[in-house]
Design a protein around this motif. Sequence first.
Motif, PDB file in Angstrom:
ATOM      1  N   ARG A   1       0.831  -1.207   0.000  1.00 24.95           N
ATOM      2  CA  ARG A   1       0.000   0.000   0.000  1.00 24.95           C
ATOM      3  C   ARG A   1       0.871   1.265   0.000  1.00 24.95           C
ATOM      4  NH1 ARG A   1      -2.477   3.127   3.684  1.00 24.95           N
ATOM      5  NH2 ARG A   1      -4.443   4.027   3.019  1.00 24.95           N
ATOM      6  N   LEU A   2       2.021   1.186   0.684  1.00 24.20           N
ATOM      7  CA  LEU A   2       2.925   2.341   0.740  1.00 24.20           C
ATOM      8  C   LEU A   2       3.717   2.534  -0.556  1.00 24.20           C
ATOM      9  CD1 LEU A   2       4.568   2.327   4.293  1.00 24.20           C
ATOM     10  CD2 LEU A   2       3.203   4.142   3.276  1.00 24.20           C
ATOM     11  N   GLY A   3       3.735   1.499  -1.390  1.00 27.62           N
ATOM     12  CA  GLY A   3       4.426   1.622  -2.676  1.00 27.62           C
ATOM     13  C   GLY A   3       5.821   1.026  -2.709  1.00 27.62           C
ATOM     14  N   PHE A   4       6.128   0.117  -1.780  1.00 27.43           N
ATOM     15  CA  PHE A   4       7.433  -0.552  -1.809  1.00 27.43           C
ATOM     16  C   PHE A   4       7.515  -1.469  -3.017  1.00 27.43           C
ATOM     17  CE2 PHE A   4       7.624   0.689   2.647  1.00 27.43           C
ATOM     18  CZ  PHE A   4       8.981   0.900   2.849  1.00 27.43           C
ATOM     19  N   SER A   5       8.734  -1.682  -3.502  1.00 22.77           N
ATOM     20  CA  SER A   5       8.938  -2.571  -4.653  1.00 22.77           C
ATOM     21  C   SER A   5       8.725  -4.024  -4.232  1.00 22.77           C
ATOM     22  CB  SER A   5      10.366  -2.410  -5.190  1.00 22.77           C
ATOM     23  OG  SER A   5      11.287  -2.964  -4.260  1.00 22.77           O
ATOM     24  N   TYR A   6       8.509  -4.867  -5.226  1.00 21.18           N
ATOM     25  CA  TYR A   6       8.316  -6.299  -4.974  1.00 21.18           C
ATOM     26  C   TYR A   6       9.497  -6.871  -4.187  1.00 21.18           C
ATOM     27  CZ  TYR A   6       7.937 -11.305  -5.816  1.00 21.18           C
ATOM     28  OH  TYR A   6       7.888 -12.672  -5.631  1.00 21.18           O
ATOM     29  N   ASP A   7      10.718  -6.546  -4.608  1.00 20.91           N
ATOM     30  CA  ASP A   7      11.917  -7.083  -3.942  1.00 20.91           C
ATOM     31  C   ASP A   7      12.006  -6.628  -2.498  1.00 20.91           C
ATOM     32  OD1 ASP A   7      12.680  -8.464  -6.180  1.00 20.91           O
ATOM     33  OD2 ASP A   7      14.120  -6.966  -6.861  1.00 20.91           O
ATOM     34  N   ASP A   8      11.718  -5.344  -2.259  1.00 23.84           N
ATOM     35  CA  ASP A   8      11.765  -4.828  -0.890  1.00 23.84           C
ATOM     36  C   ASP A   8      10.715  -5.516  -0.013  1.00 23.84           C
ATOM     37  OD1 ASP A   8      13.907  -3.207  -1.253  1.00 23.84           O
ATOM     38  OD2 ASP A   8      12.781  -1.327  -1.376  1.00 23.84           O
ATOM     39  N   ILE A   9       9.530  -5.738  -0.580  1.00 25.52           N
ATOM     40  CA  ILE A   9       8.461  -6.406   0.180  1.00 25.52           C
ATOM     41  C   ILE A   9       8.880  -7.833   0.515  1.00 25.52           C
ATOM     42  CG2 ILE A   9       6.077  -7.261   0.089  1.00 25.52           C
ATOM     43  CD1 ILE A   9       5.391  -4.708  -1.571  1.00 25.52           C
ATOM     44  N   GLU A  10       9.491  -8.527  -0.447  1.00 27.40           N
ATOM     45  CA  GLU A  10       9.966  -9.898  -0.178  1.00 27.40           C
ATOM     46  C   GLU A  10      11.001  -9.890   0.954  1.00 27.40           C
ATOM     47  OE1 GLU A  10       8.789 -12.947  -1.482  1.00 27.40           O
ATOM     48  OE2 GLU A  10       7.255 -11.483  -2.011  1.00 27.40           O
TER      49      GLU A  10
END
Length: 162
Positions: free
Chosen positions: A33-42
Amino acid sequence: MTHSHIDHIEMSIPAKAEYVGVVRLTISGIANRLGFSYDDIEDMKIAVAEACTNAVNHAYHEEGNVKIACDLYEDRMEIIIADNGQSFDAKDLQGKLGPVDSKQPIGDMKEGGLGLFLISTLMDKVQIHDEAGVVLMMTKFLRKNEVEEHVDGISSLQSEQG
């Protein structure tokens, strides 16, 4: 420039392994929701699961709870995981938290020394406090501006060469 605080979210789970996935999903949803990238979320999901598993292992014999708090800012997300079952005040904790030294095992995290090392490689900043139980605070910065600057840098380079 100080980035303003957007939201504060708290949750408490029983200190049982089967609830770690719930925390992972929650953090993933918030980060998305905050807009983090896929890699950062992983990376955040792995770090949070690792920290929660350590907390569950540390707290389970007391049949306590693991508390999770997220502070959302325009430029970052701070995640606090506490296994002492007490409520915690992030502002109060800020002064007590110290840097993580991966060579110095903390409490029951001895076997999780690797876990702590893993967390500190996945997150941008990790701090720990282990007075009455272990409290871990992990920060991940939102790299929106960096990406935009990087993209602008590339496009201007190409136009000069073209």
